[in-house]
Design a protein around this motif. Structure first.
Motif, PDB file in Angstrom:
ATOM      1  N   ALA A  10      -4.698   1.982  10.758  1.00 40.49           N
ATOM      2  CA  ALA A  10      -4.626   2.010   9.293  1.00 40.49           C
ATOM      3  C   ALA A  10      -3.177   2.001   8.815  1.00 40.49           C
ATOM      4  O   ALA A  10      -2.832   1.256   7.883  1.00 40.49           O
ATOM      5  CB  ALA A  10      -5.360   3.235   8.747  1.00 40.49           C
ATOM      6  N   THR A  11      -2.333   2.805   9.442  1.00 43.82           N
ATOM      7  CA  THR A  11      -0.931   2.830   9.017  1.00 43.82           C
ATOM      8  C   THR A  11      -0.243   1.507   9.335  1.00 43.82           C
ATOM      9  O   THR A  11       0.582   1.039   8.558  1.00 43.82           O
ATOM     10  CB  THR A  11      -0.161   4.010   9.644  1.00 43.82           C
ATOM     11  N   GLN A  12      -0.607   0.882  10.460  1.00 37.36           N
ATOM     12  CA  GLN A  12      -0.017  -0.416  10.787  1.00 37.36           C
ATOM     13  C   GLN A  12      -0.451  -1.473   9.775  1.00 37.36           C
ATOM     14  O   GLN A  12       0.346  -2.329   9.375  1.00 37.36           O
ATOM     15  CB  GLN A  12      -0.403  -0.853  12.202  1.00 37.36           C
ATOM     16  N   ALA A  13      -1.705  -1.419   9.333  1.00 37.42           N
ATOM     17  CA  ALA A  13      -2.184  -2.354   8.313  1.00 37.42           C
ATOM     18  C   ALA A  13      -1.394  -2.179   7.015  1.00 37.42           C
ATOM     19  O   ALA A  13      -1.047  -3.165   6.346  1.00 37.42           O
ATOM     20  CB  ALA A  13      -3.677  -2.161   8.066  1.00 37.42           C
ATOM     21  N   CYS A  14      -1.094  -0.938   6.661  1.00 41.14           N
ATOM     22  CA  CYS A  14      -0.288  -0.670   5.460  1.00 41.14           C
ATOM     23  C   CYS A  14       1.136  -1.202   5.641  1.00 41.14           C
ATOM     24  O   CYS A  14       1.696  -1.809   4.726  1.00 41.14           O
ATOM     25  CB  CYS A  14      -0.267   0.823   5.143  1.00 41.14           C
ATOM     26  N   MET A  15       1.716  -0.974   6.816  1.00 44.53           N
ATOM     27  CA  MET A  15       3.062  -1.489   7.087  1.00 44.53           C
ATOM     28  C   MET A  15       3.074  -3.016   6.982  1.00 44.53           C
ATOM     29  O   MET A  15       3.972  -3.597   6.366  1.00 44.53           O
ATOM     30  CB  MET A  15       3.534  -1.053   8.478  1.00 44.53           C
ATOM     31  N   ASP A  16       2.079  -3.649   7.579  1.00 41.38           N
ATOM     32  CA  ASP A  16       2.027  -5.114   7.574  1.00 41.38           C
ATOM     33  C   ASP A  16       1.930  -5.675   6.158  1.00 41.38           C
ATOM     34  O   ASP A  16       2.531  -6.697   5.845  1.00 41.38           O
ATOM     35  CB  ASP A  16       0.838  -5.619   8.399  1.00 41.38           C
TER      36      ASP A  16
END
Length: 140
Positions: A10-16
């Motif tokens: 989830a945090t990686q999706a937000c970063m992306d």
């Protein structure tokens, strides 16, 4: 999927989607960041997604129309559990102080090692920051 792997995804999706991009009300802002994170964590973001305006003033009107005084009250109304900011895990929501009148906080997504993906008023971008002060935090 292991809960921490879900949080990492989830945090990686937000970063992306958000990292190092400019803040635009109604397009790319803290509401959109929080709703995107909630979606990837498998939670409803119905109250956050209800606002479709393009100005900060319309966002405040939407918050008040929901019967809330500020953004922390709106997040509380969503039923998320308040936690101490120091207990935030990756993917939890954090309320950071903001200079914007009436909002009460700016939403950020906890990353790791005390960092959060947040609106940086100095640059006008959404980027990883190390917060020095907190308004609230919510377990997602």
């Amino acid at each position: 999927m292991h809960p921490m792997l879900k949080r990492a995804a989830a945090t990686q999706a937000c970063m992306d989607r958000f990292a190092f991009k400019p803040v635009e009300p109604g397009v790319r802002d803290c509401r959109d960041l929080g709703a995107h994170n909630l979606h990837h964590m498998g939670r409803s973001a119905k109250l956050l997604n209800g606002w479709k305006g393009k100005t900060w003033a319309s966002a405040l009107r939407y918050i008040r129309k929901q019967g809330c005084t500020d953004l922390p009250a709106l997040i509380d109304k969503m039923g998320l559990e308040r936690i101490p900011p120091a207990a935030a895990l990756p993917g939890d929501l954090i309320g950071l102080p903001t200079e914007s009148e009436g909002f009460g906080c700016s939403l950020a997504v906890a990353l790791d090692n005390g960092r959060a993906l947040a609106l940086n008023p100095a640059t006008g971008l959404i980027e990883p920051v190390t917060p020095k002060a907190f308004v609230a935090a919510w377990r997602v």
